[in-house]
Design an enzyme around this catalytic site. Sequence first.
Site, PDB file in Angstrom:
ATOM      1  N   TYR A   1       0.844  -1.203   0.000  1.00  0.00           N
ATOM      2  CA  TYR A   1       0.000   0.000   0.000  1.00  0.00           C
ATOM      3  C   TYR A   1       0.866   1.236   0.000  1.00  0.00           C
ATOM      4  CZ  TYR A   1      -4.218  -2.592   1.385  1.00  0.00           C
ATOM      5  OH  TYR A   1      -5.291  -3.436   1.426  1.00  0.00           O
TER       6      TYR A   1
ATOM      7  N   TYR B   1      -0.469  -9.858   0.581  1.00  0.00           N
ATOM      8  CA  TYR B   1       0.576  -9.264   1.432  1.00  0.00           C
ATOM      9  C   TYR B   1       0.587  -9.907   2.813  1.00  0.00           C
ATOM     10  CZ  TYR B   1      -3.270  -6.226   3.118  1.00  0.00           C
ATOM     11  OH  TYR B   1      -4.446  -5.756   3.623  1.00  0.00           O
TER      12      TYR B   1
ATOM     13  N   ARG C   1      -2.654 -12.040   3.760  1.00  0.00           N
ATOM     14  CA  ARG C   1      -4.010 -11.712   3.303  1.00  0.00           C
ATOM     15  C   ARG C   1      -4.191 -12.135   1.851  1.00  0.00           C
ATOM     16  NH1 ARG C   1      -7.520  -8.331   4.602  1.00  0.00           N
ATOM     17  NH2 ARG C   1      -8.710 -10.177   4.143  1.00  0.00           N
TER      18      ARG C   1
ATOM     19  N   HIS D   1      -7.108  -8.598  -2.289  1.00  0.00           N
ATOM     20  CA  HIS D   1      -8.444  -8.022  -2.062  1.00  0.00           C
ATOM     21  C   HIS D   1      -8.452  -6.542  -2.398  1.00  0.00           C
ATOM     22  CE1 HIS D   1      -6.139  -7.367   1.631  1.00  0.00           C
ATOM     23  NE2 HIS D   1      -6.805  -6.228   1.723  1.00  0.00           N
TER      24      HIS D   1
ATOM     25  N   HIS E   1     -10.509  -3.101  -1.070  1.00  0.00           N
ATOM     26  CA  HIS E   1     -11.416  -2.554  -0.054  1.00  0.00           C
ATOM     27  C   HIS E   1     -12.480  -1.705  -0.736  1.00  0.00           C
ATOM     28  CE1 HIS E   1      -8.911  -3.571   3.493  1.00  0.00           C
ATOM     29  NE2 HIS E   1      -7.922  -3.474   2.626  1.00  0.00           N
TER      30      HIS E   1
HETATM   31 FE   LIG Z   1      -6.056  -4.546   2.759  1.00  0.00          FE
END
Ligand SMILES: [Fe+2]
Length: 237
Positions: free
Chosen positions: A105, A144, A154, A157, A159
């Site tokens: 991110y 990640y 995870r 995905h 959000h």
């Molecule tokens: Fe996330």
Amino acid sequence: MSSQSNARNSLRNTQPPYLHPAYVSTQKRAPLKPLILLPENLSHASGPVFGHETVQASDADLTRQHSGEPLGERILVSGRVLDEEGRPVRGALIELWQANAAGRYRHDLDNHAAPLDPNFTGCGRVLTDDQGAYSFVSIKPGAYPWRNHENGWRPAHIHFSLFGAGILSRLVTQMYFPGDPLFARDPIFNSIPDEAARARLISVFDWQTTKAEYALGYRFDIVLRGEKSTPMETSHP
Ligand SMILES: [Fe+2]
């Protein structure tokens, strides 16, 4: 047990509990006392809560927010937002945010040792049209690691946050990709007890929207409220 309470319980299983011990942060944030119900009134079902005029068409293409194109697999994410009766939810604001193709991110708190992409911010927004439809262009996010548990990862995905015309159409959730091998070990995904409800968070690969020599299409329909509602991201009564 009455059929009414059975129905209530089955509905509850479609949403994650506030406390899901395997998802460690819920242990700190789950409420310790019963919630106080606020009386419903007209303002819950009406009244604009954001300015539509600030949303630009270009906000829905995350691959064109910089001078160059981001690295990764280009995707088209589209779907419809419907209410519990199957009616389109028009003019709803959808905001999304995601990691880049390497699973990183653009955020100060993300220190995963994967590269940032100078051509990818990872945020977009769009309004649903008269049919409740929306679409985004983006790149497929990478999986990640996270420190919830030993060797935690995870699944890929995106959000999603939705603002409809009122607070009743508020939803914060995550969209996943079909066939991800990480589903079985993800406490966030598995905090939703009901298997069919979990499946509603997995987008569907779609030839109809796949564009030749451009991008793979994924459909993600969202239902606000009711038995077939799209689950919230954890912490929902
Ligand atoms: Fe996330």
